[in-house]
Design an enzyme around this catalytic site. Sequence first.
Site, PDB file in Angstrom:
ATOM      1  CG  HIS A  37      86.929   2.516 -94.979  1.00  0.00           C
ATOM      2  ND1 HIS A  37      86.737   2.358 -96.322  1.00  0.00           N
ATOM      3  CD2 HIS A  37      88.269   2.497 -94.779  1.00  0.00           C
ATOM      4  CE1 HIS A  37      87.904   2.258 -96.935  1.00  0.00           C
ATOM      5  NE2 HIS A  37      88.862   2.325 -96.019  1.00  0.00           N
ATOM      6  CB  VAL A 176      83.001  -5.732 -94.193  1.00  0.00           C
ATOM      7  CG1 VAL A 176      81.599  -5.811 -94.786  1.00  0.00           C
ATOM      8  CG2 VAL A 176      82.952  -5.152 -92.781  1.00  0.00           C
TER       9      VAL A 176
END
Length: 284
Positions: A37, A176
């Site tokens: 995020h 990620v």
Amino acid sequence: MLEFTTIPALRGWVFEQRTAGRRIGFVPTMGFLHEGHLRLVDEARRRTDAVAMSVFVNPLQFGPGEDLDRYPRDLPRDRALAAGRRVDALFVPEAAAIYPPGAEVLVVPGATADRWEGAVRPGHFTGVLTVVAKLFHLVAPDVACFGQKDIQQATLVRRMVRDLDWPVEIVVVPTVREPDGLALSSRNAYLGPEDRQQAVGLSAALRAGHDAWTAGERDASAIEAAMRARLAMFPGVRPEYISLVEPEALYPVAEALPGTIAMIAARVGSTRLIDNIILGQGLV
Ligand code: PAF
């Protein structure tokens, strides 16, 4: 960082940014933030002058029997992480503010939502697009950032924006990963130690598919077979789908070209995980 819980307060902030000529970047989330995020925030910041983030566990995108009640939440931690990454405005609405009693209008996607995740989670993308549409109206962003891990969601948001002529640029930011390859996800919190070890099977399978492609294989079913073979080394992972698709509407392809997406969904214990890579980009 400013924090708003009401729509009028958020709109006041948006008005101030516009009046000052600032471009707004937006990162919608369901909270329980992780580095994935925060990279979206970095990307929004890089492209705009003021960054808004929403934290809202959207009940409309959870089906009956899904994990709405136990979805992980930690607002104080989210607040600290967002502030640490220089989010300017955090919007944390109550469900009643987003769905007032009697609300009945929905944003219903087309057939792209019926495949893959939509096939197993009926109504999920109607919930996602409805809340994203509402949030876009409230924040009026110039740029909105979404994670590549939820590639079907990002594809559908892009289609909604295009089909409804919305002046917002949708940026898809690479997934990620943990050092062993597991894609970051708030739902990784559900994984016990053994499941956590097995969960690496998803990214290992994607890597095997990408290796086959890099070695020259272009037949999609051969690449899928390589992915399945690698996944078979992780007996705790029960695949739901493994497929190579084109990026526009996520139709399966026969030939794997640069830009083709390799997608995987699987259950590890009671946790459902998804992951994907774009051929030519690999596991960035
Ligand atoms: O990806 C998510 O966290 C959610 O689906 C989103 C985009 C915030 C909508 O609730």
